[in-house]
Design an enzyme around this catalytic site. Structure first.
Site, mmCIF file in Angstrom:
data_model
loop_
_atom_site.group_PDB
_atom_site.id
_atom_site.type_symbol
_atom_site.label_atom_id
_atom_site.label_comp_id
_atom_site.label_asym_id
_atom_site.label_seq_id
_atom_site.Cartn_x
_atom_site.Cartn_y
_atom_site.Cartn_z
ATOM 1 N N GLU A 197 0.790 -1.066 0.085
ATOM 2 C CA GLU A 197 0.063 0.168 0.046
ATOM 3 C C GLU A 197 0.935 0.986 0.067
ATOM 4 O OE1 GLU A 197 -3.424 2.185 2.606
ATOM 5 O OE2 GLU A 197 -3.001 0.002 2.886
ATOM 6 N N ASN A 240 -2.733 -1.378 8.293
ATOM 7 C CA ASN A 240 -4.066 -2.123 8.119
ATOM 8 C C ASN A 240 -3.808 -3.689 8.080
ATOM 9 O OD1 ASN A 240 -5.445 0.621 7.682
ATOM 10 N ND2 ASN A 240 -4.570 0.451 5.651
ATOM 11 N N LYS A 317 -2.806 0.378 14.576
ATOM 12 C CA LYS A 317 -3.725 1.440 14.107
ATOM 13 C C LYS A 317 -5.199 0.823 14.264
ATOM 14 C CE LYS A 317 -5.618 3.422 9.378
ATOM 15 N NZ LYS A 317 -5.246 3.264 8.262
ATOM 16 N N GLU A 321 -10.101 4.542 10.020
ATOM 17 C CA GLU A 321 -10.309 4.344 8.534
ATOM 18 C C GLU A 321 -10.974 2.758 8.573
ATOM 19 O OE1 GLU A 321 -7.371 7.173 6.333
ATOM 20 O OE2 GLU A 321 -6.579 5.386 6.822
ATOM 21 N N ARG A 354 -0.776 4.451 16.948
ATOM 22 C CA ARG A 354 -1.007 5.416 16.013
ATOM 23 C C ARG A 354 -2.076 6.554 16.690
ATOM 24 N NH1 ARG A 354 -1.801 4.859 10.509
ATOM 25 N NH2 ARG A 354 -0.113 6.088 9.942
ATOM 26 N N ARG A 366 -11.610 17.878 10.770
ATOM 27 C CA ARG A 366 -10.844 16.696 10.875
ATOM 28 C C ARG A 366 -9.464 16.824 11.612
ATOM 29 N NH1 ARG A 366 -8.831 12.382 5.988
ATOM 30 N NH2 ARG A 366 -6.898 12.142 6.970
ATOM 31 N N LYS A 390 1.704 11.821 13.376
ATOM 32 C CA LYS A 390 2.059 12.444 12.006
ATOM 33 C C LYS A 390 2.533 13.662 12.074
ATOM 34 C CE LYS A 390 -0.712 9.430 8.875
ATOM 35 N NZ LYS A 390 -1.679 9.280 7.664
ATOM 36 N N ASP A 395 -2.463 14.765 7.013
ATOM 37 C CA ASP A 395 -2.290 13.458 6.531
ATOM 38 C C ASP A 395 -0.992 13.604 5.512
ATOM 39 O OD1 ASP A 395 -1.916 10.738 5.751
ATOM 40 O OD2 ASP A 395 -4.002 10.694 4.730
ATOM 41 N N GLU A 417 5.997 10.764 13.097
ATOM 42 C CA GLU A 417 5.614 9.649 11.951
ATOM 43 C C GLU A 417 5.717 10.942 10.604
ATOM 44 O OE1 GLU A 417 2.689 6.707 9.920
ATOM 45 O OE2 GLU A 417 2.178 7.733 11.829
ATOM 46 N N GLU A 423 3.529 9.615 -0.911
ATOM 47 C CA GLU A 423 2.125 9.416 -1.135
ATOM 48 C C GLU A 423 1.568 10.597 -1.807
ATOM 49 O OE1 GLU A 423 -2.174 8.295 0.896
ATOM 50 O OE2 GLU A 423 -0.098 8.071 2.168
ATOM 51 N N TRP A 572 -12.682 13.237 3.040
ATOM 52 C CA TRP A 572 -11.996 12.559 1.982
ATOM 53 C C TRP A 572 -12.155 13.164 0.668
ATOM 54 C CZ3 TRP A 572 -12.932 6.512 2.645
ATOM 55 C CH2 TRP A 572 -12.026 6.208 3.829
#
Length: 707
Positions: A197, A240, A317, A321, A354, A366, A390, A395, A417, A423, A572
């Site tokens: 991923e 995940n 995690k 999500e 996390r 958010r 993070k 994100d 992180e 990404e 999103w």
């Protein structure tokens, strides 16, 4: 064990080393072309450095490394391979000390190191730190590389080789180094089916179908490359998490990897699925307060440590999500992490939890949700639990303010992180050096303990007592020959390791080291390539999301999609963040808006809150402004947006033009590979510019200013 040929790319000691022909002089038509390279060797090419080579040959004539441990053997092999490539001839290992000896070890493993009587200084740098000094033993001039721990000696050997690779002087050495952060960790998002991923460099490194009996040479090469930059931990599977990673079958495979890494100090972590007691154990619940669930995790921890005695712990995690977590049972994150922490504690393991959670019922914004969720739990986590946060509150965007949780947690350990895998920053198609981005983050002043309370000092534990300190990088290399998909993406893996060792290093220094180790020591070429790297992140921001714009992308997290209104959840989409309309653009997070600025300490909150003092690079992150709002340049907001997008596209074209001047300076294979990706980058920059400006023009009603 047999050796797999499936991913065997390099030859020589441990697969990476070899005597490559290095060049520092500019190529001319009468000279032979540089030999092609595929990038497999990363920053361990060990090519002749050009300048200082004769001095190196005089001062480094033999290798003297005592000890029979696997780490001592790794040090000997690395120095032998490295010096052979750098000096152009094999350097003998010796059991007697002569002029020019490189002496490496600890006071416990080496009588020679013990005789140097560096005890007090070695105690100062700790078991992972090291000293490198020019000294004498029995009237023989030697170079001593010493530590109180064998891993420190290994790091010292790699540091010495880096000095030679980058053509630094070694005549009078007096170096003292120690890591400022305890756990320097890679997070891999690899799946058990071989996919990765957010990976852009081919299939997963971990060949599960061949493990544990067949070991790819890449596993040791990976460990060597990481040890060379001080990385000492890795979580090898996707956050995940597939619960099957905790089965006996897969744990034996994981243990085989851990055995390969152990001599290089890489400690194994696994991402754990919170619902594993149900999915794997067959229990009716995964409630963290259920005694049977606690017993299951305890038994699983015992099983893991039987196979991997130095297992680091779990990365989790949870309730994010769609992932299972303690809130499924009405429990909070502290209660959820405690059941795993209690299982690991007898073995010395840690839970890395996390903080990337953003339940919609917490707050409409958010970016505020994690702060609200975790500050109310501060002090309730077990001592061996760390929150992994993070760098920004959204994100991994091209530019964000630092996450307000840094400095806000007073009784909970916190890791930073970051995401070398790019990404949201062009993935493996765009040249974007992230050292400058992370320095912006690490040097941000939180004011949590007054002026000078930088994020870097917070995560290093310099401002308040903390049991654990750490920094994690989502890096995701794959089976591509160059590991990362783009040769310049390697620089972000490298920069992460160097900054995790010392957050105070400069992005410029790190870039120069990497260029010299990866491409060339020619001063003009180094300056040219470093210039490209140092400007590249701002270039990307300019042609994608300038002035604090964020999340203008679709589901691929690559292409422009500001018009996105259709997603599984509103946060999103693109329109959730930019909120463009006829009267303006931007997300109002001020004290008169949704009050996100109040999550920062004074005077940071006042700086962000005030239009006059908010950095314009974050303007639309914190403020909603009219299209005719005047910026410091004298241009209106609309004109400034146009200027940034056109400037970014022009800067991308300039990167391409600059690289073209290096055609004779870089081997043809790597030159063409980078050139092809720069062609993509230039086209994408133009696409971003045109699509974004045309979209926002529909709201501003103003002509696009071509500048």
């Amino acid at each position: 064990m047999k050796v797999s040929r499936r991913s065997f790319v390099a030859t020589g000691v441990a697969g990476l080393a070899g005597a490559l022909v290095g060049r520092t002089a500019r190529c001319v038509a009468t000279e032979m072309a540089l030999p092609d390279e595929d990038g497999y060797k990363l920053w361990l090419r060990y090519a002749p450095p050009g300048s200082n080579a004769e001095v190196y040959r005089r001062l480094a004539t033999q290798i003297f490394v005592t000890g029979q441990s696997a780490t001592a053997k790794a040090i000997r092999e690395e120095l032998s391979a490295g010096l052979a490539g750098i000096l152009g001839a094999a350097i003998p290992a010796s059991e007697s000390i002569e002029d020019g000896a490189i002496i490496v070890g600890t006071p416990k493993t080496s009588d020679a190191i013990n005789r140097l009587n560096w005890t007090a200084d070695l105690d100062e740098v700790g078991p992972e730190g090291f000293l490198i000094r020019s000294t004498t033993i029995a009237n023989h001039p030697v170079i001593g590389i010493a530590s109180n721990g064998e891993l420190g000696a290994l790091y010292g050997a790699f540091h010495f080789l880096r000095m030679l690779q980058t053509a630094l002087p070694i005549e009078r050495l007096d170096i003292s180094k120690r890591p400022k952060i305890q756990i320097r960790m890679l997070n891999h998002w690899d799946n058990l089916n071989g996919s990765v991923e957010r990976g852009y460099a081919g299939r997963s490194l971990w060949l599960w179908g061949e493990l544990p009996n067949t070991l790819s040479p890449r596993y040791a090469d990976y460990a060597r490359a990481n040890a060379a930059i001080g990385i000492n931990a890795a979580a090898i599977n996707n956050v995940n998490a597939d619960f099957r990673i905790l089965t006996a079958e897969y744990l034996r495979k994981v243990a085989a990897l851990a055995d390969v890494w152990r001599p290089y100090g890489i400690r194994m972590y696994l991402s754990a699925n919170f619902a594993a007691p149900k999915r794997l154990g067959g229990l009716p619940t995964a409630d963290p307060l259920d005694k049977a669930v606690a017993a299951w995790w305890q038994a699983k921890a015992d099983e893991i440590y039987e196979l991997i005695p130095d297992f680091g712990g779990f990365l989790v995690k949870a309730n994010s999500e769609g992932q299972p977590g303690p809130k499924d049972y009405g429990r909070n994150h502290a209660e959820g992490s405690a059941v795993l922490a209690d299982a690991l504690a007898p073995h010395g393991g840690n839970v890395i939890w996390r903080a990337f959670v953003y339940d919609e019922d917490i707050d409409p914004d958010r970016t505020k949700r994690a702060y609200i969720e975790f500050t109310k739990l501060d002090g309730q986590f077990r001592p061996n639990v760390v929150l992994q946060i993070k760098n920004g509150p959204l994100d991994f965007q091209p530019r964000e303010p630092f996450h307000p949780l840094f400095g806000a947690l007073k009784e909970t350990s916190a890791f930073a992180e970051v995401q070398p895998t790019q990404e949201y920053l062009g993935q493996a198609k765009h040249l974007v050096y992230l050292g400058t981005m992370w320095k912006e983050f690490l040097d941000s002043d939180t004011f949590a303990h007054g002026p000078g309370s930088t994020v870097g000092k917070v995560i290093a534990g310099e401002l308040q007592p903390t049991r654990l300190t750490g920094m994690a990088g989502v890096v995701n290399p794959g089976l591509d020959a160059n590991w990362c998909g783009h040769h310049f993406c390697q620089a972000n893996w490298y920069a992460f390791g160097r900054l995790a060792w010392d957050p105070q290093l400069s992005a410029q220094q790190i870039a120069e080291e990497w260029v010299r180790m990866t491409f060339t020591n020619n001063a003009d070429n180094v300056k040219t390539i470093c210039g490209m790297m140092m400007s590249s992140r701002e270039t990307f921001v300019n042609y994608t999301m300038p002035l604090g714009l964020h999340h203008l992308i679709g589901g691929d997290h690559y292409a422009p999609h500001p018009q996105n209104t259709q997603a599984a959840r509103p946060d999103w989409t693109g329109v959730y963040y930019h909120q463009a309309s006829a009267d303006g653009i931007g997300f109002d997070r001020t004290s008169t808006g949704d009050k996100a600025v109040e999550q920062y300490f004074p005077p940071v909150c006042e700086m962000f809150d005030n239009l006059a003092t908010c950095p314009e690079k974050l303007l639309l992150w914190f403020h909603r402004c009219g299209w005719d709002y005047k910026l410091k340049s004298g241009r209106t907001l609309w004109e400034e947006l146009c200027a940034h997008y056109y400037q970014g596209a022009a800067q991308a074209a300039a990167l391409q033009a600059t690289w073209s001047t290096l055609a004779a300076e870089i081997d043809s294979a790597r030159y063409k590979h980078v050139a092809a990706r720069l062609t993509i980058q230039v086209a994408d920059a133009g696409k971003w510019r045109d699509e974004i400006l045309q979209y926002f023009q529909g709201f501003s009603g103003r002509p696009i200013v071509h500048s």
